[in-house]
Design a protein around this motif. Structure first.
Motif, mmCIF file in Angstrom:
data_model
loop_
_atom_site.group_PDB
_atom_site.id
_atom_site.type_symbol
_atom_site.label_atom_id
_atom_site.label_comp_id
_atom_site.label_asym_id
_atom_site.label_seq_id
_atom_site.Cartn_x
_atom_site.Cartn_y
_atom_site.Cartn_z
ATOM 1 N N SER A 233 25.768 -6.732 4.180
ATOM 2 C CA SER A 233 24.601 -6.333 3.381
ATOM 3 C C SER A 233 23.923 -5.102 3.953
ATOM 4 O O SER A 233 23.229 -4.375 3.234
ATOM 5 C CB SER A 233 23.605 -7.493 3.294
ATOM 6 N N ASP B 158 25.294 -2.192 1.982
ATOM 7 C CA ASP B 158 25.189 -2.211 0.522
ATOM 8 C C ASP B 158 24.260 -1.097 0.052
ATOM 9 O O ASP B 158 23.129 -0.952 0.533
ATOM 10 C CB ASP B 158 24.658 -3.564 0.041
ATOM 11 N N THR C 137 30.067 -14.591 -2.683
ATOM 12 C CA THR C 137 29.596 -13.600 -1.711
ATOM 13 C C THR C 137 30.058 -12.193 -2.046
ATOM 14 O O THR C 137 29.260 -11.245 -2.001
ATOM 15 C CB THR C 137 30.097 -13.966 -0.298
ATOM 16 N N SER D 58 26.526 -0.586 -7.245
ATOM 17 C CA SER D 58 27.235 0.487 -6.552
ATOM 18 C C SER D 58 27.668 1.552 -7.551
ATOM 19 O O SER D 58 28.210 1.248 -8.623
ATOM 20 C CB SER D 58 28.476 -0.066 -5.836
ATOM 21 N N ASP E 198 28.131 -12.026 4.832
ATOM 22 C CA ASP E 198 27.158 -11.461 3.899
ATOM 23 C C ASP E 198 26.068 -10.705 4.645
ATOM 24 O O ASP E 198 25.709 -9.577 4.270
ATOM 25 C CB ASP E 198 26.569 -12.596 3.060
ATOM 26 N N ARG E 199 25.546 -11.300 5.718
ATOM 27 C CA ARG E 199 24.481 -10.640 6.493
ATOM 28 C C ARG E 199 24.972 -9.320 7.086
ATOM 29 O O ARG E 199 24.253 -8.319 7.083
ATOM 30 C CB ARG E 199 23.981 -11.571 7.597
ATOM 31 N N ARG F 162 27.794 -8.583 -6.278
ATOM 32 C CA ARG F 162 27.503 -7.801 -5.077
ATOM 33 C C ARG F 162 27.603 -6.298 -5.348
ATOM 34 O O ARG F 162 26.837 -5.505 -4.792
ATOM 35 C CB ARG F 162 28.462 -8.179 -3.950
ATOM 36 N N ARG G 171 28.242 -16.676 4.714
ATOM 37 C CA ARG G 171 26.850 -16.267 4.928
ATOM 38 C C ARG G 171 26.766 -15.269 6.078
ATOM 39 O O ARG G 171 25.999 -14.295 6.025
ATOM 40 C CB ARG G 171 25.976 -17.492 5.209
ATOM 41 N N ALA H 151 20.529 -6.650 10.745
ATOM 42 C CA ALA H 151 20.853 -5.466 9.973
ATOM 43 C C ALA H 151 20.120 -4.239 10.466
ATOM 44 O O ALA H 151 20.485 -3.124 10.160
ATOM 45 C CB ALA H 151 20.528 -5.710 8.497
#
Length: 612
Positions: free
Chosen positions: A110, A113, A142, A151, A106-107, A147, A103, A25
């Motif tokens: 993210s 996010d 996920t 926001s 997601d990485r 999540r 997963r 990230a």
């Protein structure tokens, strides 16, 4: 209607961007704007980024998520510059919807996010079977409600968690993105209807995975599930003006008419069949509320960021797509399209005392405050009086030209939204034979003989008909009637020309020509071509040395360069609606004229009638 157009692309900026790291990230720049930041503000332009199927880039059988990371990096780096307000993913994030693939996704996601507002929805490869009542899944764990709970744009999800909505702010208004599961159930549709009902004045962009499928070259038609969604939800709700889906390829689009008789634009975008699983292709939907268009362009930030020496033939062919189905313009009159559920706010009328200044010489308006009154469409009687609301005695009297009938001048409720009075006069002038009407000052009106040597501002509101039929070249809008030849001015176009006039050419260019008091000259200013069917504010400003014309508050380019002091008025009548030539009226104005004001000093744009 949809129209193919040419869009702008800052290729060089993207091409020179720093190549994105493959993993981690940390590749996302830390300078990106926060989720809560409104990328567009009240400016009339913003971008909705659309990210279609990424499934081949999140495939545990063999994958490379680098293009996805590059796209997200690009969106963050260029969010402020490109005014990116929101990003919508169209489903099939992954190939198999497994825990491992989720997963990995997601990485990658993210990293944005809390820094870029976005929505995600489930495609068939993310959930494999069933409708939105399927229950738990790695996708829901996920990309479910948890999540997006922090926001700023997130509005909520359906009880099952597979449908969600976001509301973002851009171009001075709210926009709702309705992200629906690939197989939305009747319960899901009922939930979506409640969301729309709770936001009755908000335009809706509906995103889902399967709605229209390709047909022909660049066309699209409703899929079987799309027909269900169209009949159950879309056609019934006028707020839904744009739908976006993936799933199928190649890309295509169509326009359908909803139950309110309005167009709905349905677009299919999916590039997983292209080189490198679509190479992280992103679509920019560039909304432009000033031009009433959405400019659409498609490109791969990852491929554009590759050094030139590393670009193969496939890369060069794929890095930006320019076919009619990938790069086009959708024409939408946003105010008109949204008027059924969100009519534009009309500022209240302002009384004359709210716009009169100490230096106002004359002010005419055509509502009950300034005129003898009349209903919309009713003929204005010959001899009727438009009162000068300054009290200086510059009243105007209605005359018809030649044998002109009642249609030559009528009352109108039409008006510029920024105009103080909510009324105007509709002039029915024309040629062959010359006809029309004029509002003319009395012989002793003070405005007839003022010289304005310390400066002046003349402003008015006009609207041209659409379509504009007939020969109306150089019709007069307003003037002083004195002959330039009688004033000893011989360097101009003709000695029969009036000493000062505002006219409209056959190409719809404004022409302001004035014979100053201090020289034998006719400094002339020319505008661009005025739009048809739209109100325009015109202001001519002289500071005692030079004259500048403003159209809708913007200074034009072709202002007279030679000095100009005052107006050689000769004591001849001031008139609105026609111009004299060689001592006689010819064709009158064709269109609408609203509030008109003359001030004996140079005003600045923020002091014009539209902003007072």
């Amino acid at each position: 209607m949809d129209q193919v157009g040419v869009n702008r692309r800052r290729l060089l900026q993207v091409a020179l961007a720093t190549p994105v790291a493959v993993a981690g990230a940390a590749a996302i720049p830390e300078t990106a704007a926060a989720d809560e930041v409104d990328a567009a503000g009240s400016a009339p332009r913003f971008v909705l980024a659309v990210f279609p199927d990424t499934q081949y880039l999140f495939d545990e059988g063999g994958t490379d998520d680098t293009p996805v990371r590059a796209t997200l990096t690009h969106l963050l780096r260029h969010r402020r510059e490109d005014t990116i307000a929101f990003m919508a993913h169209l489903g099939d994030v992954t190939e198999h919807g497994t825990d491992t693939e989720m997963r990995q996704a997601d990485r990658v996601f993210s990293a944005i996010d809390g820094r870029l507002p976005y929505s995600v929805l489930a495609g068939n490869h993310d959930v494999r079977s069933g409708d939105d009542q399927r229950g738990a899944s790695p996708y829901l764990a996920t990309f479910g409600p948890r999540r997006f709970s922090r926001s700023a744009t997130y509005g909520g999800s359906s009880p099952d968690g597979y449908n969600s909505f976001h509301v973002f702010q851009a171009a001075g208004r709210s926009w709702l993105v309705l992200a629906l599961d690939w197989r939305v159930s009747d319960r899901g549709i009922a939930w979506a209807q409640r969301v729309i009902d709770e936001h009755r004045d908000v335009p809706v962009i509906l995103t889902t995975h399967d709605l229209v499928a390709p047909v022909g070259a660049g066309g699209a038609e409703l899929s079987d599930h799309g027909k269900h969604l169209w009949d159950k939800l879309i056609r019934r709700n006028d707020q839904i003006f744009l739908t976006l889906n993936g799933h199928w390829w190649p890309v295509g689009r169509t326009t359908l008419t909803n139950d309110a008789g309005h167009p709905v634009h349905l677009h299919l975008t999916n590039y997983q069949d292209r080189y490198y699983g679509g190479a992280g292709m992103i679509r920019y939907y560039s909304f432009d509320l000033a031009r009433n268009v959405i400019d659409v362009e498609t490109f791969s930030p990852w491929l554009l960021g590759l050094p030139t020496r590393e670009r193969t033939k496939l890369v060069e062919e794929t890095l930006e797509l320019s076919g009619d189905a990938d790069r086009f313009t959708v024409e939408i009159d946003f105010a008109q399209r949204f008027a059924g559920f969100a009519p534009p706010a009309v500022p209240p009328s302002r009384p004359a005392n709210a716009v009169l200044t100490r230096d106002t010489v004359a002010y005419w308006r055509f509502d009950a405050e300034g005129f003898s009154g009349g209903r919309d469409g009713e003929a204005v009687a010959t001899g009727a009086v438009a009162r000068d609301l300054t009290g200086h005695g510059n009243d105007l009297f209605v005359q018809r030209l030649g044998a002109s009938g009642p249609e030559a001048l009528t009352f109108s409720a039409d008006h510029h939204l920024g105009q103080p009075a909510h009324a105007s006069l509709r002039f029915g002038g024309g040629k062959n034979p010359d006809r029309g009407a004029v509002l003319r000052a009395g012989a002793t009106a003070p405005v007839n003989g003022l010289r304005f040597e310390d400066g002046y501002t003349i402003e008015t509101f006009i609207k041209l008909p659409e379509p504009f039929v007939g020969d109306h070249a150089f019709m007069g809008i307003l003037s002083w009637e004195g002959r330039s030849g009688d004033a000893g001015k011989h360097s101009g176009w003709s000695p029969d020309e009036p000493t000062c006039s505002l006219n409209l050419s056959g190409e719809y260019f404004l022409q302001f020509v004035v014979y100053p008091t201090d020289r034998d000259a006719d400094p002339t200013s020319w505008s661009h071509a005025l739009p048809l069917g739209r109100w325009t504010h015109v202001a001519v400003v002289n500071d005692g040395r030079h004259t500048t014309m403003y159209v809708d508050g913007s200074r034009i380019a072709r202002n007279a360069s030679e000095p100009s002091r005052g107006i050689t008025t000769l004591g001849k009548p001031f008139a609105i609606g026609a111009t004299q030539f060689a001592g006689r009226y010819g064709q009158g104005f064709h269109g609408w004229i609203g509030d008109t004001r003359i001030v004996a000093r140079a005003l600045r744009p923020h002091q014009f009638l539209t902003t007072t």
